[in-house]
Design an enzyme around this catalytic site. Structure first.
Site, PDB file in Angstrom:
ATOM      1  N   THR A  40       0.641  -1.096  -0.505  1.00  0.00           N
ATOM      2  CA  THR A  40      -0.018   0.232  -0.041  1.00  0.00           C
ATOM      3  C   THR A  40       0.736   1.629  -0.444  1.00  0.00           C
ATOM      4  OG1 THR A  40      -0.281   0.482   2.714  1.00  0.00           O
ATOM      5  CG2 THR A  40      -2.100  -1.122   1.133  1.00  0.00           C
ATOM      6  N   THR A 137      -0.858  -2.170  19.372  1.00  0.00           N
ATOM      7  CA  THR A 137      -0.792  -0.785  20.042  1.00  0.00           C
ATOM      8  C   THR A 137      -1.212  -0.958  21.259  1.00  0.00           C
ATOM      9  OG1 THR A 137      -1.854   0.909  19.090  1.00  0.00           O
ATOM     10  CG2 THR A 137      -2.938  -0.506  18.304  1.00  0.00           C
ATOM     11  N   ASP A 138      -0.827  -0.214  21.852  1.00  0.00           N
ATOM     12  CA  ASP A 138      -1.033   0.489  23.532  1.00  0.00           C
ATOM     13  C   ASP A 138      -2.989   0.865  23.048  1.00  0.00           C
ATOM     14  OD1 ASP A 138      -0.322   3.066  21.997  1.00  0.00           O
ATOM     15  OD2 ASP A 138       0.800   3.266  24.080  1.00  0.00           O
ATOM     16  N   GLU A 139      -2.668   1.598  21.511  1.00  0.00           N
ATOM     17  CA  GLU A 139      -3.899   2.414  21.449  1.00  0.00           C
ATOM     18  C   GLU A 139      -5.318   1.323  22.171  1.00  0.00           C
ATOM     19  OE1 GLU A 139      -4.293   5.115  19.003  1.00  0.00           O
ATOM     20  OE2 GLU A 139      -1.659   5.169  18.301  1.00  0.00           O
ATOM     21  N   TYR A 163      -8.946   3.500  14.499  1.00  0.00           N
ATOM     22  CA  TYR A 163      -7.491   3.040  14.370  1.00  0.00           C
ATOM     23  C   TYR A 163      -8.138   1.996  15.697  1.00  0.00           C
ATOM     24  CZ  TYR A 163      -3.136   1.318  15.186  1.00  0.00           C
ATOM     25  OH  TYR A 163      -2.014   1.117  15.105  1.00  0.00           O
ATOM     26  N   SER A 166      -9.873  -0.505  15.677  1.00  0.00           N
ATOM     27  CA  SER A 166      -9.579  -1.969  14.443  1.00  0.00           C
ATOM     28  C   SER A 166      -8.570  -2.930  14.784  1.00  0.00           C
ATOM     29  CB  SER A 166      -9.637  -1.110  12.641  1.00  0.00           C
ATOM     30  OG  SER A 166      -8.012  -0.806  13.444  1.00  0.00           O
ATOM     31  N   LYS A 167      -7.698  -2.201  16.273  1.00  0.00           N
ATOM     32  CA  LYS A 167      -6.692  -2.698  16.237  1.00  0.00           C
ATOM     33  C   LYS A 167      -7.061  -4.206  17.725  1.00  0.00           C
ATOM     34  CE  LYS A 167      -3.232  -3.465  15.945  1.00  0.00           C
ATOM     35  NZ  LYS A 167      -1.960  -4.663  14.702  1.00  0.00           N
ATOM     36  N   LYS A 202       3.464  10.196   9.588  1.00  0.00           N
ATOM     37  CA  LYS A 202       3.905  10.121  11.511  1.00  0.00           C
ATOM     38  C   LYS A 202       4.594  11.218  11.951  1.00  0.00           C
ATOM     39  CE  LYS A 202       1.572   6.173  11.024  1.00  0.00           C
ATOM     40  NZ  LYS A 202       2.070   5.340  10.626  1.00  0.00           N
ATOM     41  N   LEU A 203       4.110  12.031  13.510  1.00  0.00           N
ATOM     42  CA  LEU A 203       5.088  12.976  13.978  1.00  0.00           C
ATOM     43  C   LEU A 203       6.765  13.010  13.749  1.00  0.00           C
ATOM     44  CD1 LEU A 203       4.111  15.315  15.902  1.00  0.00           C
ATOM     45  CD2 LEU A 203       5.235  13.718  17.629  1.00  0.00           C
ATOM     46  N   VAL A 219       1.598  21.416  15.510  1.00  0.00           N
ATOM     47  CA  VAL A 219       1.833  20.604  16.485  1.00  0.00           C
ATOM     48  C   VAL A 219      -0.122  21.176  16.728  1.00  0.00           C
ATOM     49  CG1 VAL A 219       2.266  21.161  18.885  1.00  0.00           C
ATOM     50  CG2 VAL A 219       3.472  21.038  17.668  1.00  0.00           C
TER      51      VAL A 219
HETATM   52  P1  NAD Z   1       3.455   1.379   8.363  1.00  0.00           P
HETATM   53  O1  NAD Z   1       1.784   1.458   8.270  1.00  0.00           O
HETATM   54  O2  NAD Z   1       4.637   2.085   8.177  1.00  0.00           O
HETATM   55  O3  NAD Z   1       3.117  -0.215   7.448  1.00  0.00           O
HETATM   56  C1  NAD Z   1       2.139  -1.107   7.571  1.00  0.00           C
HETATM   57  C2  NAD Z   1       2.410  -2.578   6.240  1.00  0.00           C
HETATM   58  O4  NAD Z   1       1.048  -2.764   6.083  1.00  0.00           O
HETATM   59  C3  NAD Z   1       2.908  -1.988   4.963  1.00  0.00           C
HETATM   60  O5  NAD Z   1       4.067  -2.807   4.013  1.00  0.00           O
HETATM   61  C4  NAD Z   1       1.651  -1.959   3.208  1.00  0.00           C
HETATM   62  O6  NAD Z   1       1.920  -2.239   2.568  1.00  0.00           O
HETATM   63  C5  NAD Z   1       0.925  -3.755   4.286  1.00  0.00           C
HETATM   64  N1  NAD Z   1      -0.217  -3.368   4.416  1.00  0.00           N
HETATM   65  C6  NAD Z   1      -1.405  -2.592   4.358  1.00  0.00           C
HETATM   66  N2  NAD Z   1      -2.463  -3.017   4.280  1.00  0.00           N
HETATM   67  C7  NAD Z   1      -2.350  -4.419   3.665  1.00  0.00           C
HETATM   68  C8  NAD Z   1      -3.180  -5.950   3.421  1.00  0.00           C
HETATM   69  N3  NAD Z   1      -4.221  -5.595   3.454  1.00  0.00           N
HETATM   70  N4  NAD Z   1      -2.136  -6.887   2.854  1.00  0.00           N
HETATM   71  C9  NAD Z   1      -0.466  -6.681   3.509  1.00  0.00           C
HETATM   72  N5  NAD Z   1      -0.060  -6.300   3.068  1.00  0.00           N
HETATM   73  C10 NAD Z   1      -1.059  -4.810   3.822  1.00  0.00           C
HETATM   74  O7  NAD Z   1       2.623   0.240  10.010  1.00  0.00           O
HETATM   75  P2  NAD Z   1       3.686   0.527  11.377  1.00  0.00           P
HETATM   76  O8  NAD Z   1       3.702   1.500  11.496  1.00  0.00           O
HETATM   77  O9  NAD Z   1       5.144  -0.123  10.667  1.00  0.00           O
HETATM   78  O10 NAD Z   1       2.958  -0.526  12.104  1.00  0.00           O
HETATM   79  C11 NAD Z   1       3.529  -1.872  12.049  1.00  0.00           C
HETATM   80  C12 NAD Z   1       2.507  -3.390  12.954  1.00  0.00           C
HETATM   81  O11 NAD Z   1       2.443  -2.663  14.296  1.00  0.00           O
HETATM   82  C13 NAD Z   1       0.592  -2.673  12.844  1.00  0.00           C
HETATM   83  O12 NAD Z   1       0.442  -3.343  12.873  1.00  0.00           O
HETATM   84  C14 NAD Z   1       0.210  -1.866  13.918  1.00  0.00           C
HETATM   85  O13 NAD Z   1      -0.235  -1.252  14.106  1.00  0.00           O
HETATM   86  C15 NAD Z   1       1.283  -2.492  14.713  1.00  0.00           C
HETATM   87  N6  NAD Z   1       2.177  -0.964  15.795  1.00  0.00           N
HETATM   88  C16 NAD Z   1       3.120   0.204  15.281  1.00  0.00           C
HETATM   89  C17 NAD Z   1       3.219   1.206  16.259  1.00  0.00           C
HETATM   90  C18 NAD Z   1       3.945   2.447  15.592  1.00  0.00           C
HETATM   91  O14 NAD Z   1       4.266   2.951  16.473  1.00  0.00           O
HETATM   92  N7  NAD Z   1       3.946   2.573  13.794  1.00  0.00           N
HETATM   93  C19 NAD Z   1       3.366   0.720  17.619  1.00  0.00           C
HETATM   94  C20 NAD Z   1       2.528  -0.439  18.551  1.00  0.00           C
HETATM   95  C21 NAD Z   1       2.183  -1.461  17.209  1.00  0.00           C
HETATM   96  O1  DAU Z   2       1.035   4.127  19.991  1.00  0.00           O
HETATM   97  C1  DAU Z   2       1.230   3.338  19.386  1.00  0.00           C
HETATM   98  C2  DAU Z   2       0.584   3.946  18.401  1.00  0.00           C
HETATM   99  O2  DAU Z   2       1.261   5.085  17.803  1.00  0.00           O
HETATM  100  C3  DAU Z   2       0.492   2.966  16.680  1.00  0.00           C
HETATM  101  O3  DAU Z   2       0.474   1.471  17.553  1.00  0.00           O
HETATM  102  C4  DAU Z   2      -0.022   3.456  15.451  1.00  0.00           C
HETATM  103  O4  DAU Z   2       0.515   3.314  14.892  1.00  0.00           O
HETATM  104  C5  DAU Z   2       1.135   5.034  15.612  1.00  0.00           C
HETATM  105  O5  DAU Z   2       0.843   5.852  14.090  1.00  0.00           O
HETATM  106  C6  DAU Z   2       1.228   5.392  16.450  1.00  0.00           C
HETATM  107  O6  DAU Z   2       0.073   6.488  16.954  1.00  0.00           O
HETATM  108  P1  DAU Z   2      -0.068   7.968  17.291  1.00  0.00           P
HETATM  109  O7  DAU Z   2      -0.906   8.677  16.475  1.00  0.00           O
HETATM  110  O8  DAU Z   2      -0.088   8.545  18.610  1.00  0.00           O
HETATM  111  O9  DAU Z   2       1.016   8.198  16.452  1.00  0.00           O
HETATM  112  P2  DAU Z   2       1.773  10.071  15.343  1.00  0.00           P
HETATM  113  O10 DAU Z   2       3.358  10.296  14.832  1.00  0.00           O
HETATM  114  O11 DAU Z   2       0.975  10.005  14.326  1.00  0.00           O
HETATM  115  O12 DAU Z   2       0.949  11.100  16.863  1.00  0.00           O
HETATM  116  C7  DAU Z   2       1.892  10.865  17.929  1.00  0.00           C
HETATM  117  C8  DAU Z   2       1.465  12.595  18.717  1.00  0.00           C
HETATM  118  O13 DAU Z   2       1.896  12.876  17.773  1.00  0.00           O
HETATM  119  C9  DAU Z   2       0.340  12.035  18.208  1.00  0.00           C
HETATM  120  O14 DAU Z   2      -0.116  12.577  19.914  1.00  0.00           O
HETATM  121  C10 DAU Z   2      -0.289  13.981  17.811  1.00  0.00           C
HETATM  122  C11 DAU Z   2       0.167  14.115  17.799  1.00  0.00           C
HETATM  123  N1  DAU Z   2       0.742  14.572  16.503  1.00  0.00           N
HETATM  124  C12 DAU Z   2       0.690  14.392  15.194  1.00  0.00           C
HETATM  125  C13 DAU Z   2       0.253  14.432  13.533  1.00  0.00           C
HETATM  126  C14 DAU Z   2       1.103  13.633  13.045  1.00  0.00           C
HETATM  127  C15 DAU Z   2       1.092  16.535  16.179  1.00  0.00           C
HETATM  128  O15 DAU Z   2       1.107  17.012  17.137  1.00  0.00           O
HETATM  129  N2  DAU Z   2       0.848  16.699  14.831  1.00  0.00           N
HETATM  130  C16 DAU Z   2       1.288  15.864  13.470  1.00  0.00           C
HETATM  131  O16 DAU Z   2       1.436  16.098  12.649  1.00  0.00           O
END
Ligand code: NAD
Ligand code: DAU
Length: 357
Positions: A40, A137-139, A163, A166-167, A202-203, A219
C-alpha cells in the site's frame, strides 16, 4: 535449499516490519523469511534493499484479506510461524476513512487467522511447533490521565479512535481463535515506535523533514498529549525474543519507559536537527504552529512493560537522547529515501515490478 523454519512476516515492507524482517534474515540464516505485503502507500521495498538478495529472504506481494492466496502461501512454504504486522497504522487516516481500517485490520486479520487455522489443523503435526504472533498497540487500552498510572496486560480495552477500535477488534479475534480452536497465538501491545524508515505522515519523520525544509510544524492543540517512545530496533528485538520464548496464549506489553509530551519532543527534535544542520540553536522554533487538535485525541499513553522484563529479561537498550540523535541523523543522511517517499516515486517503481501479482 532446506530451511529449518519458514516464517511469514506480514507488513514486512512497512516501518516496523522492515526492521523485523532485516533482523530475522540476518540473525537466522537457517530460517526462510517470507515477507508478505500488499505494498500500500505505506509499504516500501526500498526499506529492505540491503537484504533483498539474501538467500533466506523472499517477497510475496499479497493482500492479507485474500484468504485463498494466504492459505496457498502458508501451505506452499510449509509455514510454521506468522508474525502479523500488516495493518493500516495511521490514526489521522482512520478518522478520515474508518472503513479501510475495518477491512484491513479486522477482516484481514480474521482472514489470515482462518488460513493459518485451516492449514495447520490439517498438517500432520497439527498445531505443534506453530505460532501466530499478532502485533498490536497500546492504543487499544484507551487513554490515561496525567498521573503515574500505566497500561498493564490486564487493563480493560477501551479504544477511542477508529484505528484503535480496529486493532482492538483484531486482538479479540486472535484471542478467540486461541480460546476456541486452540490456535497457538501471542499478542503484544507496543507503544509509539520511532527510527529509520517510518512513513513521514507520523510525527517524528514529518517534523524532521519539515525542519530541514523550513516548513511549519503542525502541533495538534497545545501539544500536551503524552506518548511513550521506543526505538524501533528495540521493538524488533522484543518481537524476536517473544516469538522464540513467549508463552502461547499470553499477552505482553512492550514500551520504552519513556514518556514525552508532544511539545517537549518537538523542542528536542528542533534542537537536534538544527544542531546537525549547523543552524543556530533554536533557529527552527518559529516553525512551531499550533493547529486544530486531532478529533478524540487520546491524552496520554504509558506502558508497563515489567512483565516482559521479568519473564523474558527484555529492556529497551537505547536511551531516548541517543535514539533521537540516531534517527534525526538517519533522515538527514537519507534525503533521497525521503524524496522518493514524499514524491511517490517508490510506489511506481515497485508497483510496476509486482503488477502481475
Ligand atoms: P506501516 O503503516 O509502516 O506498515 C504497514 C505495512 O502493512 C505496509 O507495508 C503495508 O503495505 C502493509 N499492508 C497494509 N495493508 C495490507 C494488506 N491488506 N495486506 C498486506 N499488507 C498490507 O505500519 P507500522 O508503523 O510499521 O506498524 C506495523 C504494525 O505495528 C501495525 O500492526 C501497527 O498497528 C503496529 N504498531 C505500530 C506502532 C508504531 O508506533 N508504528 C506501535 C505499536 C504497534
Ligand atoms: O501508540 C502506538 C501508536 O503510535 C501506533 O499504534 C500507531 O500505529 C502509530 O501511528 C502511533 O500513533 P500516534 O497517533 O501516537 O502517532 P503519530 O506520530 O501520528 O502522533 C504522535 C503524537 O503527535 C500524537 O499525540 C498526535 C501528535 N501529532 C501528530 C502529527 C502527525 C501532532 O501534534 N502533529 C502531527 O502532525
Amino acid at each position: 535449499m532446506n530451511f529449518e523454519r519458514n516464517i511469514i512476516v506480514t507488513g514486512g515492507a512497512g516501518f516496523i516490519g522492515s526492521h523485523v524482517v532485516r533482523r530475522l534474515v540476518r540473525n537466522y540464516p537457517a530460517y526462510r523469511i517470507i515477507n508478505v505485503d500488499l505494498l500500500t502507500y505505506a509499504g516500501n521495498l526500498e526499506n529492505l534493499k540491503d537484504i533483498e538478495n539474501e538467500p533466506n529472504y523472499l517477497f510475496e506481494r499479497a493482500d492479507i484479506c485474500d484468504h485463498e492466496k494466504m492459505s496457498r502461501l502458508i501451505s506452499r512454504y510449509n509455514v510454521s510461524g506468522i508474525i502479523h504486522l500488516a495493518a493500516e497504522s495511521h490514526v489521522d487516516r482512520s478518522i478520515r476513512d474508518p472503513f479501510t481500517f475495518a477491512c484491513t485490520n479486522v477482516m484481514g486479520t480474521l482472514s489470515l487467522l482462518q488460513s493459518a487455522r485451516n492449514i495447520w489443523e490439517q498438517s500432520p503435526d497439527g498445531y505443534h511447533g506453530k505460532l501466530f504472533y499478532h502485533i498490536s498497540t497500546d492504543e487499544v487500552y484507551g487513554a490515561l490521565p496525567f498521573d503515574s498510572s500505566l497500561f498493564t496486560e490486564s487493563t480493560p480495552y477501551s479504544p477511542h479512535s477508529p484505528y484503535s477500535a480496529s486493532k482492538a477488534s483484531s486482538d479479540h479475534f486472535v484471542r478467540a481463535f486461541h480460546d476456541t480452536y486452540g490456535l497457538p497465538a501471542i499478542i503484544t501491545n507496543c507503544s509509539n515506535n520511532y527510527g529509520p524508515y517510518q512513513f513521514p505522515e507520523k510525527l517524528i519523520p514529518l517534523f524532521i523533514n519539515n525542519i530541514r525544509q523550513g516548513k511549519p510544524l503542525p502541533v495538534y492543540g497545545e501539544g500536551l498529549n503524552v506518548r511513550d517512545w521506543l526505538y524501533v530496533e528495540d521493538h524488533a528485538r522484543a518481537i524476536d525474543l517473544i516469538f522464540h520464548k513467549g508463552t502461547p496464549g499470553d499477552t505482553y506489553n512492550i514500551g520504552g519507559f519513556n514518556e514525552k509530551r508532544n511539545i517537549d519532543l518537538v523542542h528536542s527534535l528542533i534542537a537536534v536537527t538544527d544542531r546537525l544542520l549547523g543552524r543556530p540553536q533554536g533557529a527552527s522554533l518559529p516553525l512551531i504552529t499550533h493547529v486544530t487538535d486531532r478529533k478524540g485525541h487520546d491524552l496520554r499513553y504509558a506502558i508497563d512493560a515489567s512483565k516482559l522484563q521479568r519473564e523474558l529479561g527484555w529492556t529497551p537498550s537505547l536511551q531516548f537522547e541517543e535514539g533521537l540523535e540516531r534517527t534525526v541523523r538517519w533522515y538527514l543522511d537519507n534525503e533521497e529515501w525521503m524524496e522518493r517517499v514524499t514524491s511517490g516515486a517508490y510506489e511506481n517503481y515497485y508497483r510496476e515490478m509486482y503488477a502481475d501479482r
